[in-house]
Design a protein around this motif. Structure first.
Motif, PDB file in Angstrom:
ATOM      1  N   LEU A 113       0.827  -1.211   0.000  1.00 44.72           N
ATOM      2  CA  LEU A 113       0.000   0.000   0.000  1.00 44.72           C
ATOM      3  C   LEU A 113       0.860   1.260   0.000  1.00 44.72           C
ATOM      4  CD1 LEU A 113      -2.846  -0.967   2.530  1.00 44.72           C
ATOM      5  CD2 LEU A 113      -3.040  -0.801   0.042  1.00 44.72           C
ATOM      6  N   VAL A 114       1.929   1.251   0.797  1.00 41.35           N
ATOM      7  CA  VAL A 114       2.811   2.428   0.866  1.00 41.35           C
ATOM      8  C   VAL A 114       3.559   2.621  -0.456  1.00 41.35           C
ATOM      9  CG1 VAL A 114       4.849   3.430   1.994  1.00 41.35           C
ATOM     10  CG2 VAL A 114       3.008   2.447   3.377  1.00 41.35           C
ATOM     11  N   ASN A 115       3.947   1.516  -1.101  1.00 45.71           N
ATOM     12  CA  ASN A 115       4.606   1.644  -2.407  1.00 45.71           C
ATOM     13  C   ASN A 115       3.678   2.302  -3.427  1.00 45.71           C
ATOM     14  OD1 ASN A 115       7.015   0.554  -1.555  1.00 45.71           O
ATOM     15  ND2 ASN A 115       6.499  -1.541  -2.146  1.00 45.71           N
ATOM     16  N   GLN A 116       2.391   1.936  -3.391  1.00 48.18           N
ATOM     17  CA  GLN A 116       1.420   2.580  -4.275  1.00 48.18           C
ATOM     18  C   GLN A 116       1.202   4.041  -3.868  1.00 48.18           C
ATOM     19  OE1 GLN A 116      -2.060   0.093  -3.972  1.00 48.18           O
ATOM     20  NE2 GLN A 116      -1.046  -1.662  -4.873  1.00 48.18           N
ATOM     21  N   GLN A 117       1.202   4.283  -2.549  1.00 44.18           N
ATOM     22  CA  GLN A 117       1.010   5.643  -2.045  1.00 44.18           C
ATOM     23  C   GLN A 117       2.160   6.547  -2.469  1.00 44.18           C
ATOM     24  OE1 GLN A 117      -1.901   6.672  -0.155  1.00 44.18           O
ATOM     25  NE2 GLN A 117      -1.003   8.489  -1.081  1.00 44.18           N
ATOM     26  N   TYR A 118       3.373   5.999  -2.472  1.00 39.16           N
ATOM     27  CA  TYR A 118       4.556   6.770  -2.883  1.00 39.16           C
ATOM     28  C   TYR A 118       4.373   7.291  -4.314  1.00 39.16           C
ATOM     29  CZ  TYR A 118       9.353   7.820  -4.268  1.00 39.16           C
ATOM     30  OH  TYR A 118      10.474   8.440  -4.744  1.00 39.16           O
ATOM     31  N   ILE A 119       3.886   6.416  -5.204  1.00 42.17           N
ATOM     32  CA  ILE A 119       3.678   6.810  -6.604  1.00 42.17           C
ATOM     33  C   ILE A 119       2.582   7.872  -6.693  1.00 42.17           C
ATOM     34  CG2 ILE A 119       2.907   5.981  -8.867  1.00 42.17           C
ATOM     35  CD1 ILE A 119       4.130   3.211  -8.012  1.00 42.17           C
ATOM     36  N   ALA A 120       1.461   7.635  -5.982  1.00 39.14           N
ATOM     37  CA  ALA A 120       0.320   8.563  -6.054  1.00 39.14           C
ATOM     38  C   ALA A 120       0.669   9.929  -5.477  1.00 39.14           C
ATOM     39  CB  ALA A 120      -0.877   7.968  -5.313  1.00 39.14           C
ATOM     40  N   THR A 121       1.323   9.954  -4.310  1.00 41.98           N
ATOM     41  CA  THR A 121       1.677  11.222  -3.671  1.00 41.98           C
ATOM     42  C   THR A 121       2.701  11.982  -4.512  1.00 41.98           C
ATOM     43  OG1 THR A 121       1.179  10.346  -1.468  1.00 41.98           O
ATOM     44  CG2 THR A 121       2.592  12.291  -1.556  1.00 41.98           C
ATOM     45  N   ASN A 122       3.634  11.250  -5.128  1.00 43.03           N
ATOM     46  CA  ASN A 122       4.641  11.900  -5.962  1.00 43.03           C
ATOM     47  C   ASN A 122       4.032  12.624  -7.155  1.00 43.03           C
ATOM     48  OD1 ASN A 122       7.353  12.088  -5.282  1.00 43.03           O
ATOM     49  ND2 ASN A 122       7.661   9.894  -5.502  1.00 43.03           N
ATOM     50  N   ARG A 123       2.870  12.146  -7.598  1.00 41.23           N
ATOM     51  CA  ARG A 123       2.229  12.801  -8.750  1.00 41.23           C
ATOM     52  C   ARG A 123       1.884  14.254  -8.438  1.00 41.23           C
ATOM     53  NH1 ARG A 123      -0.388   7.541  -9.857  1.00 41.23           N
ATOM     54  NH2 ARG A 123       0.699   6.747 -11.695  1.00 41.23           N
ATOM     55  N   LEU A 157       6.083   5.022   5.365  1.00 42.94           N
ATOM     56  CA  LEU A 157       5.935   6.276   4.622  1.00 42.94           C
ATOM     57  C   LEU A 157       7.145   7.182   4.860  1.00 42.94           C
ATOM     58  CD1 LEU A 157       3.664   7.512   2.771  1.00 42.94           C
ATOM     59  CD2 LEU A 157       3.050   8.919   4.741  1.00 42.94           C
ATOM     60  N   ALA A 158       7.623   7.224   6.120  1.00 44.90           N
ATOM     61  CA  ALA A 158       8.832   8.011   6.435  1.00 44.90           C
ATOM     62  C   ALA A 158      10.041   7.469   5.671  1.00 44.90           C
ATOM     63  CB  ALA A 158       9.088   7.987   7.940  1.00 44.90           C
ATOM     64  N   PHE A 194       9.820   8.526   1.941  1.00 44.06           N
ATOM     65  CA  PHE A 194      10.087   9.949   1.691  1.00 44.06           C
ATOM     66  C   PHE A 194      11.154  10.457   2.675  1.00 44.06           C
ATOM     67  CE2 PHE A 194       5.738   9.441   0.064  1.00 44.06           C
ATOM     68  CZ  PHE A 194       5.855  10.033  -1.191  1.00 44.06           C
ATOM     69  N   PRO A 195      12.393   9.949   2.570  1.00 46.32           N
ATOM     70  CA  PRO A 195      13.417  10.336   3.556  1.00 46.32           C
ATOM     71  C   PRO A 195      13.767  11.820   3.531  1.00 46.32           C
ATOM     72  CG  PRO A 195      14.403   9.128   1.720  1.00 46.32           C
ATOM     73  CD  PRO A 195      12.914   9.031   1.555  1.00 46.32           C
ATOM     74  N   GLU A 196      13.486  12.489   2.398  1.00 50.13           N
ATOM     75  CA  GLU A 196      13.831  13.917   2.284  1.00 50.13           C
ATOM     76  C   GLU A 196      12.750  14.810   2.879  1.00 50.13           C
ATOM     77  OE1 GLU A 196      11.237  12.987  -1.205  1.00 50.13           O
ATOM     78  OE2 GLU A 196      12.717  11.940   0.016  1.00 50.13           O
ATOM     79  N   LEU A 197      11.616  14.234   3.286  1.00 50.98           N
ATOM     80  CA  LEU A 197      10.512  15.013   3.852  1.00 50.98           C
ATOM     81  C   LEU A 197      10.318  14.679   5.330  1.00 50.98           C
ATOM     82  CD1 LEU A 197       7.805  14.597   1.047  1.00 50.98           C
ATOM     83  CD2 LEU A 197       9.495  16.419   1.276  1.00 50.98           C
ATOM     84  N   GLU A 198       9.727  15.612   6.064  1.00 49.05           N
ATOM     85  CA  GLU A 198       9.314  15.329   7.439  1.00 49.05           C
ATOM     86  C   GLU A 198       7.904  14.743   7.380  1.00 49.05           C
ATOM     87  OE1 GLU A 198       9.620  19.273   9.098  1.00 49.05           O
ATOM     88  OE2 GLU A 198      11.446  18.725  10.160  1.00 49.05           O
ATOM     89  N   VAL A 199       7.732  13.575   8.000  1.00 46.39           N
ATOM     90  CA  VAL A 199       6.442  12.887   7.960  1.00 46.39           C
ATOM     91  C   VAL A 199       5.822  12.893   9.355  1.00 46.39           C
ATOM     92  CG1 VAL A 199       5.292  10.679   7.514  1.00 46.39           C
ATOM     93  CG2 VAL A 199       7.136  11.454   6.003  1.00 46.39           C
TER      94      VAL A 199
END
Length: 452
Positions: free
Chosen positions: A364-374, A400-401, A404-409
């Motif tokens: 789910l997080v792998n799919q979320q990574y793609i969707a959020t990156n859009r 999720l953290a 997105f290691p470059e972002l604060e989650v």
């Protein structure tokens, strides 16, 4: 005892209809909930019982007006979108509140998009994927061609939040948070209604637009409280974050749908983004918010049932599974990476239900990574706030953290964000205190150091 100054907020979802009273510190001091049995429209399709909803609004208000403990200063409304109430000259509803899931006639769909530039071009201009009745403007288009007599009698088509506001203020208005949400009505490239709205005579049925933070006067003689113009619920839920945080952020709102909302991305939608369930909202200040959607909450629910059935466990087990980085490391080495959906995986490949559950959330997080990156790419966003169901899931938050290691989650916790947003938007009309800066509780998730 002196009465407490409060704001009354009606938060109307598809299932639950709630009334909240907030004091000046945004604490809930009264709550009332109602559920209505759905009725049917002329085709036998289920729809909201509009009369029950109308009576409930007045009954609830009578109850709190009679209560000497409270002094109501303002009233506002936040409701689900994509739903019109059609009223006549006297303000009476002329038709059912058609369900946004009602099947849309294929021949009208083809007629519409063939007339106005084709699906791809039109969807791009209006930031509205082709969604049938969920594009609320298409409901008016259907009435015009399938029920011209009804169309002639319509004085105004009001989105549901503005209809509820009209009941109390007696004034008819449109609001950008409703117009701007996949309605097919708004041309995001020109920041006005799309040309079809005037050509088809729809414009004449739409009330004047007011800012979402507008406050009207109540229609009842002797009333001294303000009435908000009403809010689309997704836009209302974003307001507390826009008020509290000024550094660019994405709000990942999680529930049945997981929606990544980026108020700092106003670039036009591309064909690829539209094909992948991206859209734009208009937030309460009229600025576009690019968003992407995933059906992750529903998928999680279905797959948890599958895991529980396979391993002979109870689905309640998976409400609070702790994050185990060693399991994630092991999964990285042994599972097929070409499979993106957990539904395609063979549960016999997992040594335990907990291992399978970690894989589900990882997928789910792998799919979320793609969707959020859009909606993230090319923007100055440095933070992701996660609210709703997955914010309480430690596996989801830790992964999720990591993604997105470059972002604060952050997991964000706030009771009744939609209702609070509708109250905050008209803060000055009822509250003598400064805007609060402590109503959102945050929990930071750092990139976890994996064990070797």
């Amino acid at each position: 005892m002196k009465a407490i100054p409060v704001i009354a907020i009606f938060d109307v979802g598809k299932t639950n209809k709630k009334l909240f009273l907030f004091d000046e510190n945004y604490k809930i001091v009264f709550e009332r909930s109602a559920r209505f049995t759905e009725t049917v429209d002329e085709d036998g399709d289920p729809c909201e019982n509009l009369e029950s909803l109308r009576l409930s609004v007045f009954d609830s208000l009578r109850e709190v007006f009679r209560n000497p403990a409270f002094e109501i200063k303002s009233i506002n409304f936040a409701t689900y979108g994509a739903s019109f109430v059609y009223i006549d000259e006297a303000g009476n509803p002329l038709a059912p509140l058609y369900n946004y899931l009602k099947a849309y006639p294929e021949e009208l769909t083809e007629q519409f998009y063939n007339t106005y530039g084709g699906k791809d071009t039109f969807s791009n201009l209006t930031a509205s994927p082709v969604l049938g009745s969920l594009n609320s403007g298409m409901q008016l288009y259907r009435i015009k061609y399938q029920n011209p007599e009804l169309f002639k009698r319509i004085k105004y088509a009001l989105h549901l939040p503005q209809y509820l506001s009209y009941l109390i203020s007696g004034e008819v208005y449109s609001d950008l948070t409703s117009i701007g949400c996949h309605t097919n009505l708004w041309d995001f490239t020109k920041n006005t209604y799309h040309e079809w709205v005037k050509k088809e005579g729809i414009f004449d049925k739409l009330a004047p637009i007011v800012p979402s933070n507008s406050v009207l006067t109540a229609a009842f003689p002797g009333s001294n409280y303000g009435v908000g113009a009403g809010f689309h619920d997704s836009s209302a839920a974003l307001v507390p974050y826009l008020v509290n945080f000024h550094e660019p952020f994405i709000l990942l709102s999680t529930g049945t749908w997981c929606i990544s909302l980026n108020p700092f991305n106003s670039s036009p939608l591309t064909k690829e983004e539209l094909e992948n369930d991206c859209l734009c909202y208009l937030q309460y200040e009229g600025k576009p918010v690019k968003a992407s959607r995933l059906f992750s909450g529903y998928e999680h629910e279905q797959q948890v049932k599958r895991i529980a059935a396979h391993f002979g466990t109870d689905i309640i087990t998976y409400r609070s599974v702790p994050y185990d980085s060693r399991i994630i490391d092991e999964l990285a080495h042994k599972t097929q990476t070409d499979i993106t959906s957990f539904g395609e995986r063979n549960l016999s490949d997992f040594a335990s239900d907990i291992e399978a559950y970690h894989q589900l959330v990882l997928d789910l997080v792998n799919q979320q990574y793609i969707a959020t990156n859009r909606v993230l790419k090319g923007t100055p966003v440095k933070r992701i706030f996660v609210d709703g169901g997955f914010s309480k899931n430690s596996i989801f938050m830790n992964l999720l953290a990591l993604a997105f290691p470059e972002l604060e989650v952050f997991a964000a916790f706030m009771a009744q964000a939609t209702a609070v947003g509708a109250a905050l938007a008209i803060h000055k009309s009822w509250n003598t205190k400064p805007l609060p800066n402590d109503i959102i509780e945050l929990k930071y998730y750092s990139v976890v150091q994996h064990q070797n």
